[in-house]
Enzyme design. Structure first.
Site, PDB file in Angstrom:
ATOM      1  N   THR A 172       7.503  -0.911   5.156  1.00  0.00           N
ATOM      2  CA  THR A 172       6.521  -1.017   4.082  1.00  0.00           C
ATOM      3  C   THR A 172       5.163  -1.399   4.650  1.00  0.00           C
ATOM      4  O   THR A 172       5.070  -2.282   5.502  1.00  0.00           O
ATOM      5  CB  THR A 172       6.966  -2.078   3.058  1.00  0.00           C
ATOM      6  OG1 THR A 172       8.259  -1.724   2.557  1.00  0.00           O
ATOM      7  CG2 THR A 172       5.994  -2.158   1.899  1.00  0.00           C
ATOM      8  N   VAL A 173       4.114  -0.724   4.183  1.00  0.00           N
ATOM      9  CA  VAL A 173       2.760  -1.037   4.617  1.00  0.00           C
ATOM     10  C   VAL A 173       2.094  -1.904   3.547  1.00  0.00           C
ATOM     11  O   VAL A 173       2.058  -1.536   2.369  1.00  0.00           O
ATOM     12  CB  VAL A 173       1.932   0.242   4.856  1.00  0.00           C
ATOM     13  CG1 VAL A 173       0.510  -0.128   5.292  1.00  0.00           C
ATOM     14  CG2 VAL A 173       2.596   1.118   5.906  1.00  0.00           C
TER      15      VAL A 173
ATOM     16  N   ASP B 118       6.592  12.603  14.917  1.00  0.00           N
ATOM     17  CA  ASP B 118       6.748  12.704  13.464  1.00  0.00           C
ATOM     18  C   ASP B 118       5.408  13.021  12.803  1.00  0.00           C
ATOM     19  O   ASP B 118       4.997  12.362  11.850  1.00  0.00           O
ATOM     20  CB  ASP B 118       7.339  11.417  12.894  1.00  0.00           C
ATOM     21  CG  ASP B 118       7.938  11.613  11.490  1.00  0.00           C
ATOM     22  OD1 ASP B 118       8.279  12.763  11.152  1.00  0.00           O
ATOM     23  OD2 ASP B 118       8.053  10.617  10.754  1.00  0.00           O
TER      24      ASP B 118
ATOM     25  N   LEU C 253       0.817  -1.208   0.000  1.00  0.00           N
ATOM     26  CA  LEU C 253       0.000   0.000   0.000  1.00  0.00           C
ATOM     27  C   LEU C 253       0.852   1.260   0.000  1.00  0.00           C
ATOM     28  O   LEU C 253       0.431   2.303  -0.503  1.00  0.00           O
ATOM     29  CB  LEU C 253      -0.917   0.009   1.229  1.00  0.00           C
ATOM     30  CG  LEU C 253      -1.977  -1.085   1.312  1.00  0.00           C
ATOM     31  CD1 LEU C 253      -2.731  -0.997   2.636  1.00  0.00           C
ATOM     32  CD2 LEU C 253      -2.948  -0.993   0.137  1.00  0.00           C
ATOM     33  N   GLY C 254       2.030   1.181   0.590  1.00  0.00           N
ATOM     34  CA  GLY C 254       2.901   2.352   0.647  1.00  0.00           C
ATOM     35  C   GLY C 254       4.215   2.020   1.313  1.00  0.00           C
ATOM     36  O   GLY C 254       4.357   1.004   1.990  1.00  0.00           O
ATOM     37  N   ARG C 255       5.198   2.892   1.106  1.00  0.00           N
ATOM     38  CA  ARG C 255       6.520   2.715   1.710  1.00  0.00           C
ATOM     39  C   ARG C 255       6.899   3.982   2.461  1.00  0.00           C
ATOM     40  O   ARG C 255       6.635   5.090   1.983  1.00  0.00           O
ATOM     41  CB  ARG C 255       7.578   2.415   0.645  1.00  0.00           C
ATOM     42  CG  ARG C 255       7.278   1.181  -0.195  1.00  0.00           C
ATOM     43  CD  ARG C 255       8.382   0.919  -1.212  1.00  0.00           C
ATOM     44  NE  ARG C 255       7.994  -0.105  -2.174  1.00  0.00           N
ATOM     45  CZ  ARG C 255       8.110  -1.407  -1.955  1.00  0.00           C
ATOM     46  NH1 ARG C 255       8.619  -1.833  -0.804  1.00  0.00           N
ATOM     47  NH2 ARG C 255       7.737  -2.285  -2.879  1.00  0.00           N
ATOM     48  N   GLY C 256       7.507   3.818   3.603  1.00  0.00           N
ATOM     49  CA  GLY C 256       7.944   4.951   4.405  1.00  0.00           C
ATOM     50  C   GLY C 256       9.361   4.729   4.902  1.00  0.00           C
ATOM     51  O   GLY C 256      10.023   3.755   4.537  1.00  0.00           O
TER      52      GLY C 256
ATOM     53  N   LYS D 136       2.226  -3.092   8.797  1.00  0.00           N
ATOM     54  CA  LYS D 136       3.462  -2.336   8.595  1.00  0.00           C
ATOM     55  C   LYS D 136       4.632  -3.221   8.982  1.00  0.00           C
ATOM     56  O   LYS D 136       4.851  -3.513  10.167  1.00  0.00           O
ATOM     57  CB  LYS D 136       3.471  -1.054   9.427  1.00  0.00           C
ATOM     58  CG  LYS D 136       4.758  -0.245   9.219  1.00  0.00           C
ATOM     59  CD  LYS D 136       4.597   1.190   9.620  1.00  0.00           C
ATOM     60  CE  LYS D 136       5.790   2.008   9.148  1.00  0.00           C
ATOM     61  NZ  LYS D 136       5.540   3.445   9.238  1.00  0.00           N
TER      62      LYS D 136
ATOM     63  N   ALA E 286      10.408   3.895   7.796  1.00  0.00           N
ATOM     64  CA  ALA E 286      10.600   2.798   8.750  1.00  0.00           C
ATOM     65  C   ALA E 286      10.287   1.431   8.154  1.00  0.00           C
ATOM     66  O   ALA E 286      10.703   0.415   8.707  1.00  0.00           O
ATOM     67  CB  ALA E 286       9.734   3.018   9.989  1.00  0.00           C
TER      68      ALA E 286
END
Length: 343
Positions: free
Chosen positions: A22-23, A132, A15-18, A36, A20
């Site tokens: 990957t979701v 954050d 769904l997404g990467r950040g 996550k 910390a």
């Protein structure tokens, strides 16, 4: 590619990467979830795993309509997976929404921030500081008649970024949203979240952050030494709230519960107001970008005025937002140096 997380969950697609991890969209005993999975280097750190296990009750115990709930902390026996199983939010993050909308109407912007502030109030009362707060960590649930803002990643930044041996003199955070006291080496307490949330509100209204643009060192210096430029056309009572929450002194900022209450009080006066018409000369000019930091996981790029930390970053490309930076010395904060504040 599907993979098993623990004994109860299976991931299906990213769904997404950040910064910390990957979701993933996942499936569990009670239906769809968001999983996550933290970066492998984090999962392989025994000290970090121990901290997560110790703070498990904190991560699982925070419940609020404007906070993404954490259902379970998964610590794999083989040491390969450290994951947070969270409620699935059906909708974009606020950064994606901003990329499409550029600026929000004051009523929409204040509604989003008031909701997040109410979630922060509950967290702060429990002794939890987010550390954050930024558009990437605010999700918009669009499954109902009106979008609902939810803050995610509570406690993750604090657990991952807790000082360890050899990290003295470093600050960790997203440069555009980092509070002055963090830059000056003071502890991250509840007011840092208020400062970051006020910066988010400014960005929702203006289309850019108040102190962004250019090298990281310049951004950090502005947080400490400059005041935010007024936004033409903003109702005075809303501007006064913004100024108070962007105060350099932490004690001068509103508490989260009071901020949520005050924002909701002025909502009726904002009904029907269009997005601010801010001419281009109010926006930060493009400035030289900084070389990549050593930590490479990236979040999505934001509107102009957000700090580009990837060389040659173009609009809608990826950039590092949450990174470890050297604390600028007194000369740099006074404006006498032009170096960057990176590793």
């Amino acid at each position: 590619m599907a993979r098993n997380i623990g004994s109860h969950y299976t991931t299906e697609r990213v769904l997404g990467r950040g910064s910390a991890g990957t979701v993933w969209l996942g499936e569990g005993p009670e239906g769809p979830v968001a999983v996550k999975v933290l970066r492998e280097d984090l999962a392989a750190d025994p000290e970090l795993v121990e901290r997560f296990a110790h703070e498990r009750h904190t991560l699982l115990g925070l419940e609020h309509p404007h906070v993404v709930g954490v259902r379970e902390l998964v610590l794999a026996e083989d040491g390969k997976d450290l994951a947070l199983v969270m409620d699935l939010v059906r909708g974009p993050d606020l950064r994606t929404h901003l990329t499409r909308a550029r600026r929000l109407a004051p009523h929409e912007a204040v509604t989003v921030v008031a909701g997040v502030a109410s979630g922060l109030a509950v967290a702060h009362a429990a002794g939890i500081v987010h550390r954050d707060v930024k558009p990437e960590n605010i999700l918009l649930d669009t499954s109902g008649p009106e979008p609902v803002a939810l803050l995610t990643d509570f406690g993750v930044a604090q657990l991952i970024d807790e000082p360890r041996q050899g990290t003295a003199g470093r600050v960790v955070g997203t440069p555009d949203y980092i509070a002055p006291e963090i830059i000056e080496g003071l502890p991250s307490r509840a007011p840092v979240d208020i400062y970051a949330l006020a910066t988010v509100l400014y960005e929702l209204l203006a289309g850019f952050t108040p102190f962004g643009g250019g090298h990281t060192g310049a951004v950090l210096r502005r947080h400490v030494t400059e005041t935010a430029a007024p936004l033409p056309g903003l109702p005075p009572e809303l501007w006064e709230l913004l100024q108070q929450c962007l105060a350099k002194a932490p004690a001068s900022r509103l508490r989260a519960a009071e901020l949520a209450s005050r924002l909701r009080e002025i909502l009726p006066a904002l009904d029907g107001l269009p997005p601010l018409d801010i001419e281009s000369d109010h926006e930060p000019s493009p400035a030289p970008v900084e070389e990549p930091a050593e930590e490479t996981p990236a979040d999505h790029d934001g509107p102009r005025g957000a700090v580009p930390l990837v060389r040659g970053a173009a609009p809608d490309s990826e950039r590092v937002t949450h990174t470890r930076m050297r604390v600028p010395d007194a000369e740099e904060l006074a404006g006498g140096a032009h170096g960057t504040a990176r590793l």
